[in-house]
Write an enzyme that holds these catalytic residues in place. Structure first.
Site, PDB file in Angstrom:
ATOM      1  N   SER A 584      35.899  23.722  34.555  1.00  0.00           N
ATOM      2  CA  SER A 584      34.522  23.423  34.939  1.00  0.00           C
ATOM      3  C   SER A 584      34.413  21.939  35.327  1.00  0.00           C
ATOM      4  O   SER A 584      35.050  21.514  36.278  1.00  0.00           O
ATOM      5  CB  SER A 584      33.567  23.803  33.803  1.00  0.00           C
ATOM      6  OG  SER A 584      32.243  23.823  34.256  1.00  0.00           O
ATOM      7  N   ASP A 659      31.984  34.078  39.518  1.00  0.00           N
ATOM      8  CA  ASP A 659      31.463  32.894  38.837  1.00  0.00           C
ATOM      9  C   ASP A 659      30.060  32.566  39.350  1.00  0.00           C
ATOM     10  O   ASP A 659      29.893  32.170  40.510  1.00  0.00           O
ATOM     11  CB  ASP A 659      32.408  31.709  39.086  1.00  0.00           C
ATOM     12  CG  ASP A 659      32.077  30.508  38.211  1.00  0.00           C
ATOM     13  OD1 ASP A 659      30.933  30.413  37.729  1.00  0.00           O
ATOM     14  OD2 ASP A 659      32.967  29.663  38.016  1.00  0.00           O
ATOM     15  N   HIS A 691      32.370  32.555  34.927  1.00  0.00           N
ATOM     16  CA  HIS A 691      32.877  31.180  34.894  1.00  0.00           C
ATOM     17  C   HIS A 691      34.027  31.024  33.906  1.00  0.00           C
ATOM     18  O   HIS A 691      34.921  30.209  34.118  1.00  0.00           O
ATOM     19  CB  HIS A 691      31.738  30.232  34.534  1.00  0.00           C
ATOM     20  CG  HIS A 691      32.093  28.784  34.667  1.00  0.00           C
ATOM     21  ND1 HIS A 691      32.650  28.243  35.806  1.00  0.00           N
ATOM     22  CD2 HIS A 691      31.969  27.751  33.793  1.00  0.00           C
ATOM     23  CE1 HIS A 691      32.844  26.951  35.641  1.00  0.00           C
ATOM     24  NE2 HIS A 691      32.451  26.627  34.424  1.00  0.00           N
TER      25      HIS A 691
END
Length: 714
Positions: A584, A659, A691
């Site tokens: 991320s 995602d 995600h």
């Protein structure tokens, strides 16, 4: 520098099935815990098969009832007792929910007090039950319903859809929001969110059908659209309003908050008399925050009680909390003095005092002690990497530490009267201990000590220390995991694990300094792991956190490179074999470091990476970067697309195809830029995954990450 070390020969080796949360043996390899709840001021332990009352002064347990008996007596079909609650102090009544019905049951008299059917459960998009009125609000097929205590279901809306969302989390879960249904204390009124996102662009995600090689008759082989409403920075955002439903009159009104365009409404709270609603209102620039009160009967604005502005941004994350002994006063969180602290206000909006103060932050508010007019909090006053429990007098501001030695990471649960605290804590060498603390005299009763679940296994060395940030002044905390059977005369390949973004940190004084299982796995394979919390991460004060404003990634990388300088100074670190990994924001940092310092990092694995902040969502992106229209230079400098040409080492990018947070456009665009530049990253995708990878796929993911380093960072 503090170190924890375990060396042994002839022991079992830890695997990813042991260390990864999706692993088949993971549940046996985490420290055991005891789950407790409060029955009035009595302490109760809940487990799978049994429920016990706990003597707070001795820790001795006495069984209340078993799962087998409570199911037999009540006719319920519970599979465990973890989620039961005891809503009536002094009465032998327990609230049960097996998914089909909710029941208040007297286990002493073995009889039902009342129940409501939960026929709506299982397919709801949101739900919230109020014990006092026994009413349940829920959202199903986009429509908002309320079921009263008699089981009568009333549908409140008819226009709910993907475009008009009722009763669910809004503003992309920012500003402390995690739901959209808010009952008044007496359960007679329901405040709820209504989000109009018809103007927000759909991002075209797609579902890949899970088919055998020969699909059944009539089963489609074609992928189907799964669009996600995704407001990108600088683009149109949704509009939120707040409704109020009156159970007695059956009427719905909306708060008269004005035009909701480019505004955020968050942290809804009810007054103790259930007549007034309070919420924080924030402009789209997120630098002007106001606490406003509204009449819950007619929705009219009563007053603006408080206003806070900042040249960068304001982050309201908590609702106000009224004093149980004085309904005219409330506690409010603010970072206005540079650190997150608590303030006492009256209901006219006048600040009466600052309750906590210092160069540290309040991490959690646990409860009140009405007798002594005090509150219980968790803070990092003793160390930025610790969390400790304090009693704070509202009259004097004096604080009393409730830990026995002021070390470690403590998580508390306070009895309703504030007289006892269940203190569950870890230190770098303690997996999990639980004590019961008498707040009046500080006496601690040892209740539970978890065994080391890794006993009998090989374990590497965990260390913690500090280095100076790129500003030359600020202390940054790091964790280092040294290879198994570490030899300081050898040189080891080294992997920097990084996150680096807001509202997160990696290093604290929990067991093994909060080291991730994957780090242990790689250390056992001969790698040295290094993790540094750079400026811009959480819980270090406003200046520390806001240094990255309008140029995400730049100051963070400067600090991470100070960590690299430190690593290069160590004789056992092989500077020619250095890798980096993160997910991320950490994927953004990994890609950034690989392309900004291509001669430093030989191998990288970037998971779900942000590539260009103009493709990230409005609330988070604009808070830290402003809009692409107002900060074009910042967005251009922080974009990784122009850096694709710099890639020299081996970089693998991994994403979930579905995602909804860092949409696949980021990774695809970077791949396209690499193709144009003639550089060669590797790419792997998990179809159907969001995600983060779920279940055992997470183990597969970490096998893949590990293998990439095994192949190229030998």
């Amino acid at each position: 520098m503090i170190a924890t070390t375990t060396y042994a020969q002839g022991l079992k080796t830890l695997t990813l099935e042991d260390l990864n949360f999706g692993g088949n043996n993971y549940h046996n390899m985490v420290p055991k815990h005891r789950y407790t709840t409060w029955w009035g001021n009595e302490l109760v332990r809940t487990d799978v098969e049994d429920c016990y009352i706990v003597n707070k002064n001795t820790g001795i347990e006495t069984e209340l009832f078993s799962l087998e008996n409570i199911n037999k007596w009540s006719g319920m079909d519970l599979h465990h007792l973890y989620n039961i609650t005891f809503p009536v102090a002094g009465k032998t009544q327990v609230l049960l929910n097996d998914g089909k019905k909710q029941m208040l049951f007297d286990w002493k008299d073995k009889k039902e007090i009342w129940h409501t059917d939960n026929n709506f459960n299982g397919s709801t998009q949101a739900s919230n039950f109020n014990y006092t009125s026994r009413a349940t609000a829920y959202v199903k097929d986009w429509q908002l319903h309320v079921v009263n205590a008699k089981g009568k279901d009333k549908q409140l809306t008819t226009d709910g859809s993907r475009n008009i969302v009722y009763g669910q989390s809004v503003h992309r879960d920012e500003f402390g929001i995690n739901g959209g249904l808010y009952w008044s204390n007496d359960g007679k009124k329901l405040a709820f969110y209504r989000m109009d996102q018809s103007m927000v662009t759909d991002f075209p995600l797609v579902n890949i059908p899970e088919l055998d090689w020969k699909p059944a008759e009539g089963e489609s082989r074609i992928a189907t659209p799964a669009p996600e409403k995704y407001p990108m920075a600088g683009e149109k955002s949704h509009k939120v309003t707040v409704g109020v439903y009156d159970v007695n009159t059956g009427k719905v009104i909306y708060l008269d908050a004005g035009d909701p365009t480019d505004r955020y409404f968050t942290n809804i709270a009810w007054s103790p008399d259930n007549k007034t609603i309070y919420m924080f209102e924030l402009n789209r620039d997120q630098n002007d925050c106001r606490l406003v009160s509204y009449n819950a009967e007619n929705g009219k604005k009563i007053a603006e009680l408080y206003r806070e502005t900042d040249k960068k941004y304001v982050e309201p994350l908590h609702p106000i909390t009224f004093l149980p002994w004085d309904s005219s006063k409330f506690i409010m969180w603010s970072q206005k003095d540079g650190y997150t602290h608590l303030y006492l206000f009256n209901n006219k909006g006048e600040q009466l005092k600052q309750i906590t103060k210092g160069k540290w932050v309040v991490l959690n508010f646990l409860g009140f002690d009405e007798k002594h007019k005090s509150i219980t909090i968790e803070s990092n006053e003793l160390s930025p990497i610790q969390k400790n429990i304090f009693i704070v007098s509202l009259e004097t501001g004096k604080r009393a530490l409730m830990d026995d030695n002021g070390k470690g990471w403590h998580t508390g649960s306070v009895s309703p009267d504030g007289q006892y605290i269940v203190d569950s804590y870890q230190t770098p060498t303690i997996p999990n201990n639980i004590a019961i603390v008498n707040t009046a005299n500080g006496k601690r009763t040892s209740y539970y000590k978890a065994e080391d679940p890794w006993k009998g296994y090989t374990v590497p060395t965990y260390e913690c220390g500090t280095i100076k940030a790129a500003d030359g002044v600020t202390d940054l905390y790091y964790r280092m995991v040294k290879p198994l059977n570490f030899d300081p005369k050898k040189k080891y390949p080294t992997i920097v694990y990084v996150y680096g973004g807001p509202h997160a940190h990696n290093v604290d004084a929990r067991w093994h300094y909060c080291s991730r299982g994957w780090e242990t796995y790689m250390a056992e394979k001969g790698y040295l792991l290094f993790i540094l919390d750079n400026r811009g991460s959480e819980n270090r004060g406003k200046d520390f956190e806001q240094v990255t404003f309008r140029h995400l990634g730049e100051e963070e990388m400067k600090d991470q490179m100070k960590g690299v300088d430190f690593l290069k100074s160590l004789p056992y670190v092989d500077a020619d074999r250095m890798g980096v990994h993160g997910w991320s924001f950490g994927g953004f940092m990994t890609t950034n470091l690989m392309t900004t310092y291509p001669d430093v990092f030989k191998v990288g694995v970037a998971g779900g990476p942000v590539i260009d902040w103009k493709w990230y969502e409005v609330m988070y992106g604009e808070r830290y970067m402003d809009t692409p229209q107002t900060n074009p230079e910042g967005y251009a400098n922080c974009s990784l697309l122009p850096k694709a040409k710099n890639l020299k080492g081996k970089l693998q990018i991994i994403i979930g195809l579905n995602d909804p947070v860092v949409v696949p456009q980021h990774a695809f665009s970077f791949l396209k830029a690499c193709i144009a530049a003639g550089t060669q990253p590797d790419f792997f995708v998990y179809p159907g995954e969001p995600h983060n990878m779920r279940g055992h796929q997470s183990t597969h993911l970490h096998e893949r990450i590990s293998q990439y380093f095994f192949d190229y960072l030998k």
